[in-house]
Design an enzyme around this catalytic site. Sequence first.
Site, PDB file in Angstrom:
ATOM      1  N   GLU A 205      14.899 -22.426  -9.525  1.00  0.00           N
ATOM      2  CA  GLU A 205      14.648 -21.565  -8.354  1.00  0.00           C
ATOM      3  C   GLU A 205      13.178 -21.150  -8.252  1.00  0.00           C
ATOM      4  OE1 GLU A 205      17.305 -20.464  -6.348  1.00  0.00           O
ATOM      5  OE2 GLU A 205      18.670 -21.684  -7.528  1.00  0.00           O
ATOM      6  N   ASP A 206      12.409 -21.410  -9.304  1.00  0.00           N
ATOM      7  CA  ASP A 206      11.021 -20.939  -9.335  1.00  0.00           C
ATOM      8  C   ASP A 206      10.088 -22.013  -8.772  1.00  0.00           C
ATOM      9  OD1 ASP A 206       8.285 -20.386 -10.511  1.00  0.00           O
ATOM     10  OD2 ASP A 206       9.387 -18.647 -11.260  1.00  0.00           O
TER      11      ASP A 206
END
Length: 200
Positions: A154-155
């Site tokens: 998700e980063d």
Amino acid sequence: MDIFKYGQKEIEYLKRKDKKLGAAIDKIGMIERRIIPDPFTALVSNIVGQQISSKAAETVWNRLCNLLGNITPESIAEASLSDIQGCGMTLRKAGYIKGIADVAISGEVNFDILHTLSDDEIIKKLTSLNGVGVWTAEMVLFFSLCRPDVVSYEDLAIRRGMMKLYGLKELTKEKFYRYRKRYSPYGSVASLYLWALSVL
């Protein structure tokens, strides 16, 4: 200052597993990343930092610390929603922070025993709270509980660092997880270098 601790053991392992990452580690050297040992405080800090630049997040965080003194469930519960919002965040974010303080006070989530749970259990528990997604939960695993194997899909910065490292035009989820597996069980140290690469 508390920092994420790692050493030669992790570095040697990653160098053996991935030559390109090894070269990046040699070039960048040791990285000191600050951690917040208390998971409740870390969670609030991560919510403050959601979807804003790290500079803006630091400003808002400093204001919140000045307002509350210590960041505890009790100090948040005593502050009004508008006071918290007045530190420079949206009303929605201020509401999330108030909500997290409430579940901590009610005991619905016991932050004192989080460290006894597995990564997956912690993610499941934290993402059940309003305003907490997988990325936010993973950042608590990393920057508070110092779990050794966190590489967040998700980063965006981690994905960007990975693309730079391997010279990729695009990064499929499948490819991401193949690299992630290669770094295991020291994915968190790989993440430190991927973050560093993303801004080089």
